[in-house]
Design a protein around this motif. Structure first.
Motif, PDB file in Angstrom:
ATOM      1  N   UNK A 292      31.942 -12.705 -10.788  1.00 33.17           N
ATOM      2  CA  UNK A 292      32.715 -12.539 -11.010  1.00 33.17           C
ATOM      3  C   UNK A 292      33.207 -11.507 -11.848  1.00 33.17           C
ATOM      4  N   UNK A 293      34.777 -11.188 -12.538  1.00 35.26           N
ATOM      5  CA  UNK A 293      35.580 -10.194 -13.392  1.00 35.26           C
ATOM      6  C   UNK A 293      34.878 -10.012 -14.014  1.00 35.26           C
ATOM      7  N   UNK A 294      34.571 -10.800 -15.401  1.00 32.92           N
ATOM      8  CA  UNK A 294      33.443 -11.183 -16.499  1.00 32.92           C
ATOM      9  C   UNK A 294      31.877  -9.896 -16.364  1.00 32.92           C
ATOM     10  N   UNK A 295      31.272 -10.736 -14.899  1.00 31.63           N
ATOM     11  CA  UNK A 295      30.122 -10.336 -14.191  1.00 31.63           C
ATOM     12  C   UNK A 295      30.243  -8.845 -14.687  1.00 31.63           C
ATOM     13  N   UNK A 296      31.481  -8.063 -13.439  1.00 34.08           N
ATOM     14  CA  UNK A 296      31.709  -6.916 -13.533  1.00 34.08           C
ATOM     15  C   UNK A 296      31.536  -6.006 -14.815  1.00 34.08           C
ATOM     16  N   UNK A 297      33.097  -6.716 -15.113  1.00 36.33           N
ATOM     17  CA  UNK A 297      33.492  -6.083 -16.628  1.00 36.33           C
ATOM     18  C   UNK A 297      32.353  -5.349 -17.513  1.00 36.33           C
ATOM     19  N   UNK A 298      31.243  -6.406 -17.322  1.00 36.67           N
ATOM     20  CA  UNK A 298      30.049  -6.563 -19.037  1.00 36.67           C
ATOM     21  C   UNK A 298      29.443  -5.320 -18.348  1.00 36.67           C
ATOM     22  N   UNK A 299      29.031  -5.117 -17.466  1.00 30.67           N
ATOM     23  CA  UNK A 299      28.277  -4.007 -16.503  1.00 30.67           C
ATOM     24  C   UNK A 299      28.458  -2.648 -16.264  1.00 30.67           C
ATOM     25  N   UNK A 300      30.363  -2.702 -16.451  1.00 33.44           N
ATOM     26  CA  UNK A 300      30.765  -1.662 -16.361  1.00 33.44           C
ATOM     27  C   UNK A 300      30.966  -1.380 -17.846  1.00 33.44           C
ATOM     28  N   UNK A 301      31.201  -1.810 -18.308  1.00 31.00           N
ATOM     29  CA  UNK A 301      32.054  -1.085 -19.514  1.00 31.00           C
ATOM     30  C   UNK A 301      33.196  -1.286 -19.441  1.00 31.00           C
ATOM     31  N   UNK A 302      33.759  -1.669 -18.681  1.00 34.26           N
ATOM     32  CA  UNK A 302      35.702  -1.180 -18.560  1.00 34.26           C
ATOM     33  C   UNK A 302      36.380  -2.183 -19.365  1.00 34.26           C
ATOM     34  N   UNK A 303      37.733  -2.674 -18.925  1.00 37.82           N
ATOM     35  CA  UNK A 303      38.939  -3.552 -19.510  1.00 37.82           C
ATOM     36  C   UNK A 303      38.683  -4.578 -19.095  1.00 37.82           C
TER      37      UNK A 303
END
Lengths: 283, 283
Positions: free
Chosen positions: A45-56
């Motif tokens: 999900x988007x939250x997991x992508x954010x956590x791994x990539x460090x993006x907004x």
């Protein structure tokens, strides 16, 4: 006549927004979205992508949904949450680990070509490339912009090779080159086309000729010198002696230079080529 | 799997090259190709275009042929020479003289949006716009970049209006607005949507509210104040008193601001709106 449903109006908007589509593709590559999803054991999900990539959070949500609308990602909604995974397109051509990944070429295009094309009107007005406006280097010194850092040089050199992983075999099979025992690939970079060549024509030997920096990188990053059938030779093909060969390949080389420089290069090849003149120019 | 004929590979290249298609469209608008051909009594060859526009021969030939391949121009070969004329798309939407020309919006997109989108990966990383990287102004002061010269301000203000010449009537007819005698178009720029509104709803009066600079330009460049039914009022809609109205239109406004700022604006409107709250937000 003019209306929002008009086919011409639709096409106009598609053309006008084309650069946004390119940038969505480039940004998702740059940020590592496709690499992350290729390595993840299940859709994220988007939250997991954010956590791994460090993006907004907000930017990432918008990017993922736009990628899904372009079929660069598949989206599946479970418990009110969207989960993303690569499509066949992105797992085949965009993730770093794929043998036919086009990722370096896309990043080169995003960082260099996109900037030059921002000055297309001026290029048409003046009749010359816009490396001066985009990168502050004279138009004839374009390679000092393209090679402006070790990272960019590596990206470009690798990027140029990527097309051959998809198209090389088809291009080389379009001609019967089995009659040429000794082939020289001028400006052949990392040797990807040369590798396709020795694989397709079991009797030939191929020498890749390129600048010292490119050859050094090619040797560092390409370990396999196929049983002596693939070699590298460094130099400036406008000045230095060319390796002897029965056939010279110029693949995506001539478009970089003026007609005068190309004419000089072709004359040099003609003088060196044996026994007859065989030049395959793929531009 | 991967091959040059693969549908996914084709789509990837289309996405990757999208920015080039945009720039061909933008450059041809910028250089005045479609205006010249609209005014010429007959199709022109490349040499005639070069002579009139003062552009390079080689660049112009390439641009004209690329426009033809994109159906932005029609080409006809006579006596071995190519002659170019506008297609319906370009004469309707791209030539300066057409009442539904989208030329200013395209030029704004080329000069401002294209540059910001060159930093999309960073925008997703940081979660904010990239006016700082593209124009050197803080992200919340985006309008100082958009209005960076009188020419750019005029182009943007006109450009925003152009969409309504094609889509305004459809948007306003999607709702029955005949019950609202007094309408305020917040950030309504040059008044193009307001004009469509008074034309579609014969009983209403519309006030366009915008910044002093925009209102000044709108009054200078739009002479017709439809029989007292269309007026302009200047101010800052975050601070200054809003004109009284039965209905407030926010067309392509809210996307420029943070959620907090939008929420504040909507609360201000709610306090002013009479007799009930009617806000149409088209973003």
């Amino acid at each position: 006549m003019a209306s929002p449903q008009d086919h011409a109006y639709h096409l106009l908007n598609e053309y006008s927004n084309g650069f946004m589509v390119s940038q969505v593709l480039f940004a998702a590559c740059e940020l590592g979205v496709f690499d992350l999803l290729a390595e993840a054991p299940e859709p994220l999900d988007s939250a997991a992508v954010v956590a791994r990539l460090g993006t907004s959070s907000h930017g990432t949500e918008l990017l993922l949904d736009t990628c899904a609308s372009l079929k660069l990602l598949k989206v599946e909604v479970r418990g009110g949450k969207a989960f993303y995974q690569n499509t066949e397109l992105s797992s085949t051509y965009l993730s770093r680990g794929s043998p036919v990944s086009q990722r370096n070429m896309l990043l080169y295009t995003a960082r260099t070509t996109y900037r030059c094309w921002g000055h297309l009107a001026e290029a048409v007005r003046e009749g010359k490339n816009q490396y001066l406006q985009a990168f502050g280097v004279p138009s004839e010194e374009l390679f000092s912009a393209i090679y402006r850092s070790e990272g960019e040089r590596l990206r470009f050199t690798r990027g140029l090779q990527e097309v051959w992983s998809v198209c090389g075999r088809s291009v080389l099979a379009a001609f019967d080159l089995s009659q040429f025992p000794l082939i020289c690939d001028l400006g052949g970079g990392g040797g990807a086309l040369a590798r396709e060549c020795v694989s397709l024509y079991p009797a030939c030997k191929v020498t890749v000729f390129d600048t010292p920096q490119v050859v050094r990188l090619a040797k560092e990053h390409c370990s396999l010198l196929e049983e002596g059938r693939l070699g590298f030779c460094e130099g400036d093909f406008f000045k230095d002696p060319l390796p002897e060969a029965d056939l010279y390949i110029l693949a995506r080389i001539l478009h970089d230079w003026t007609d005068d420089k190309c004419s000089g290069l072709l004359q040099r090849i003609r003088r060196t080529c044996k026994p007859a003149e065989h030049v395959v120019a793929l531009t």
